[in-house]
Write a protein that holds these residues in place. Structure first.
Motif, mmCIF file in Angstrom:
data_model
loop_
_atom_site.group_PDB
_atom_site.id
_atom_site.type_symbol
_atom_site.label_atom_id
_atom_site.label_comp_id
_atom_site.label_asym_id
_atom_site.label_seq_id
_atom_site.Cartn_x
_atom_site.Cartn_y
_atom_site.Cartn_z
ATOM 1 N N PHE A 220 -8.913 12.897 4.302
ATOM 2 C CA PHE A 220 -8.002 12.745 3.734
ATOM 3 C C PHE A 220 -8.027 11.501 2.768
ATOM 4 O O PHE A 220 -8.968 10.871 2.839
ATOM 5 C CB PHE A 220 -6.974 12.337 4.748
ATOM 6 C CG PHE A 220 -6.921 11.034 5.440
ATOM 7 C CD1 PHE A 220 -6.269 9.798 4.974
ATOM 8 C CD2 PHE A 220 -7.825 10.768 6.306
ATOM 9 C CE1 PHE A 220 -6.385 8.640 5.593
ATOM 10 C CE2 PHE A 220 -8.027 9.776 7.083
ATOM 11 C CZ PHE A 220 -7.207 8.492 6.497
ATOM 12 N N GLU A 221 -7.075 11.314 1.816
ATOM 13 C CA GLU A 221 -6.928 10.590 0.700
ATOM 14 C C GLU A 221 -5.984 9.363 0.990
ATOM 15 O O GLU A 221 -4.883 9.818 1.320
ATOM 16 C CB GLU A 221 -6.879 11.005 -0.575
ATOM 17 C CG GLU A 221 -7.093 9.839 -1.775
ATOM 18 C CD GLU A 221 -7.029 10.613 -3.054
ATOM 19 O OE1 GLU A 221 -7.043 9.853 -4.013
ATOM 20 O OE2 GLU A 221 -6.889 11.995 -3.076
ATOM 21 N N LEU A 222 -6.393 8.042 1.168
ATOM 22 C CA LEU A 222 -5.525 6.902 1.435
ATOM 23 C C LEU A 222 -5.108 6.271 0.222
ATOM 24 O O LEU A 222 -6.030 6.040 -0.576
ATOM 25 C CB LEU A 222 -6.339 6.023 2.258
ATOM 26 C CG LEU A 222 -5.393 4.547 2.594
ATOM 27 C CD1 LEU A 222 -4.226 4.797 3.371
ATOM 28 C CD2 LEU A 222 -6.326 3.688 3.336
ATOM 29 N N ARG A 223 -3.549 6.195 0.128
ATOM 30 C CA ARG A 223 -3.093 5.623 -1.020
ATOM 31 C C ARG A 223 -2.294 4.647 -0.580
ATOM 32 O O ARG A 223 -1.276 4.666 0.593
ATOM 33 C CB ARG A 223 -2.280 6.543 -1.974
ATOM 34 C CG ARG A 223 -3.151 7.609 -2.565
ATOM 35 C CD ARG A 223 -2.448 8.509 -3.402
ATOM 36 N NE ARG A 223 -3.459 9.589 -4.282
ATOM 37 C CZ ARG A 223 -2.961 10.484 -4.944
ATOM 38 N NH1 ARG A 223 -1.396 10.551 -5.120
ATOM 39 N NH2 ARG A 223 -3.644 11.344 -5.439
ATOM 40 N N VAL A 224 -2.092 3.503 -1.049
ATOM 41 C CA VAL A 224 -1.210 2.198 -0.687
ATOM 42 C C VAL A 224 -0.247 2.097 -1.638
ATOM 43 O O VAL A 224 -0.293 2.204 -2.905
ATOM 44 C CB VAL A 224 -2.208 0.795 -0.763
ATOM 45 C CG1 VAL A 224 -1.210 -0.225 -0.306
ATOM 46 C CG2 VAL A 224 -3.292 1.084 -0.008
ATOM 47 N N MET A 225 1.027 1.926 -0.982
ATOM 48 C CA MET A 225 2.274 1.564 -1.902
ATOM 49 C C MET A 225 2.675 0.234 -1.383
ATOM 50 O O MET A 225 2.782 -0.202 -0.416
ATOM 51 C CB MET A 225 3.310 2.517 -1.354
ATOM 52 C CG MET A 225 3.888 2.467 0.084
ATOM 53 S SD MET A 225 5.073 3.755 0.548
ATOM 54 C CE MET A 225 4.179 5.068 0.936
#
Length: 310
Positions: A220-225
């Protein structure tokens, strides 16, 4: 006393003879674990001079709690258990194509018909199947445990993802990050105080302990908001197809169905009101009551102000 000793010896001889008869019927197969998807062949062997036409295979059904006979005359059962029974050169074989964990057994070989005087049964044989199936990722401490291809995490929070694979033995798990030498030998990925430096693709690898070539991966790809108003914008841009169906399409369809149902109910109610008979005001003005308080009236052509009955 001598009679009891003779009786005991006779019983022992009969027991050994019976065991010897059953010991002459055996079932052979692979003595090593086989990988899921391979073909397996079992053979029924007998010490007696026979063309094996009087013997057949059986499989124990845990669902029916009984032994099920597998032979060429029972096509439905052969199809259900995915086996092929054949007799070649006076030998009895059973072939299992694309073997799975469900087909591991146990199996046995038995005598059938009236050619043998004693009912013979071989020892049970179970196939050892090695398998490693798909990996599942689950997010801990979340109302939605499933993990999508893209995971948005708020800056400063903690991410915990558990990796699980269905396998014949407990697999060896490890986590890694794409384009990095970082490796975590565990089934659970925990990232505390998430920030932009943690963004990237994370891969879970499960390896079978007895067959290292049997490997499955899931990523999975982790993205930070960031915190604040950007939270909504980042979340909306990261929605994939499953998220859109869950958060937008399904609620919209339910709302449209509810509005349409209310509209149909109101329309039917209005039609029922229009079908009721209407009282003409003109006819009501041409009639005068016969007596005070009466609902019935007669036609009147003169202006009589006195009622007939008081």
């Amino acid at each position: 006393m001598k009679f009891l000793v003779c009786l005991s010896l006779l019983a022992g001889i009969c027991t050994l003879a019976g065991r010897g008869a059953n010991a002459g019927l055996t079932i052979s197969g692979p003595q090593y674990p086989v990988q899921e998807g391979e073909d397996v062949v079992l053979e029924c062997l007998s010490d007696s001079e026979s063309d094996m036409g009087n013997y057949t295979f059986q499989k124990y059904s845990t669902w029916m709690k009984t032994w099920v006979q597998l032979d060429s005359g029972r096509y439905l059962r052969c199809w259900f258990f995915n086996v092929n029974i054949s007799r070649v050169d006076r030998r009895l074989f059973m072939e299992l194509n694309d073997v799975t964990d469900y087909q591991k057994g146990p199996y046995r070989c038995v005598s059938s018909g009236n050619q043998t005087s004693d009912y013979e049964v071989s020892e049970n044989f179970t196939i050892s199947v090695i398998y490693l199936q798909d990996i599942y990722l689950q997010k801990a401490h979340s109302w939605r445990s499933s993990v999508s291809d893209v995971v948005w995490v708020e800056e400063g929070s903690t991410l915990e993802v558990k990796c699980t694979a269905y396998s014949s033995q407990e697999p060896i798990y490890e986590w890694s990050q794409e384009f990095s030498d970082w490796i975590l030998p565990s089934d659970t990925l925990i990232i505390k105080n998430v920030n932009e430096a943690h963004e990237g693709k994370y891969i879970c690898l499960a390896r079978h302990p007895d067959m290292f070539s049997l490997v499955k991966t899931k990523s999975f790809e982790l993205r930070v908001m960031p915190k604040g108003p950007e939270h909504v914008r980042a979340f909306s841009t990261g929605l994939n197809l499953p998220d859109i169906l869950l958060y937008i399409t399904i609620p919209a369809v339910l709302l449209a169905t509810l509005v349409f149902s209310v509209f149909i109910i109101i329309l039917r109610h209005r039609r029922q009101q229009l079908r009721k008979p209407q009282i003409s005001l003109v006819d009501g003005e041409k009639r005068t009551p016969i007596y005070k308080g009466s609902l019935q009236s007669v036609s009147s052509t003169t202006s009589d102000t006195q009622p007939l009955v008081m």
